[in-house]
Motif scaffolding. Structure first.
Motif, PDB file in Angstrom:
ATOM      1  N   ILE A 208       0.840  -1.202   0.000  1.00 26.66           N
ATOM      2  CA  ILE A 208       0.000   0.000   0.000  1.00 26.66           C
ATOM      3  C   ILE A 208       0.873   1.250   0.000  1.00 26.66           C
ATOM      4  CG2 ILE A 208      -1.639   1.352   1.376  1.00 26.66           C
ATOM      5  CD1 ILE A 208      -2.885  -1.348   2.242  1.00 26.66           C
ATOM      6  N   GLU A 209       1.921   1.258   0.811  1.00 30.77           N
ATOM      7  CA  GLU A 209       2.833   2.409   0.855  1.00 30.77           C
ATOM      8  C   GLU A 209       3.471   2.650  -0.488  1.00 30.77           C
ATOM      9  OE1 GLU A 209       5.922   2.893   3.811  1.00 30.77           O
ATOM     10  OE2 GLU A 209       4.528   2.165   5.353  1.00 30.77           O
TER      11      GLU A 209
ATOM     12  N   SER B 289       2.389   1.784  -3.378  1.00 31.55           N
ATOM     13  CA  SER B 289       1.377   2.151  -4.360  1.00 31.55           C
ATOM     14  C   SER B 289       0.982   3.615  -4.254  1.00 31.55           C
ATOM     15  CB  SER B 289       0.130   1.297  -4.187  1.00 31.55           C
ATOM     16  OG  SER B 289       0.429  -0.048  -4.413  1.00 31.55           O
ATOM     17  N   ASN B 290       1.138   4.176  -3.067  1.00 32.59           N
ATOM     18  CA  ASN B 290       0.731   5.565  -2.839  1.00 32.59           C
ATOM     19  C   ASN B 290       1.801   6.576  -3.201  1.00 32.59           C
ATOM     20  OD1 ASN B 290      -1.806   4.842  -1.937  1.00 32.59           O
ATOM     21  ND2 ASN B 290      -1.164   4.703   0.206  1.00 32.59           N
ATOM     22  N   LYS B 291       2.970   6.116  -3.644  1.00 30.49           N
ATOM     23  CA  LYS B 291       4.053   7.047  -3.987  1.00 30.49           C
ATOM     24  C   LYS B 291       3.923   7.547  -5.389  1.00 30.49           C
ATOM     25  CE  LYS B 291       7.390   5.369  -0.707  1.00 30.49           C
ATOM     26  NZ  LYS B 291       8.689   4.765  -0.506  1.00 30.49           N
TER      27      LYS B 291
END
Length: 64
Positions: A59-60, A62-64
């Motif tokens: 998730i981390e 993917s959020n960048k």
């Protein structure tokens, strides 16, 4: 006994992860096959389980 309970809680089911990531379970199966998000196979039936830490990292990233 508490240690075993903690170990179990670190894993998420295919359904839990698909709901968390809002993707179809078949997408997770494909991601496991191609290495995008690897699952751990557990038990005699070799069901997929995902480490909570791996999902958090995914998730981390993917959020960048």
């Amino acid at each position: 006994m508490k240690c075993e309970q903690d170990e179990v809680e670190k894993y998420l089911t295919l359904t839990e992860v698909s709901e968390l990531l809002n993707v179809h379970p078949n997408t997770l199966r494909n991601w496991d096959a191609n290495g995008t998000l690897k699952a751990t196979r557990i038990g005699v039936k070799k069901v997929r389980r995902y480490l909570k830490a791996d999902i958090d990292k995914f998730i981390e990233s993917s959020n960048k």
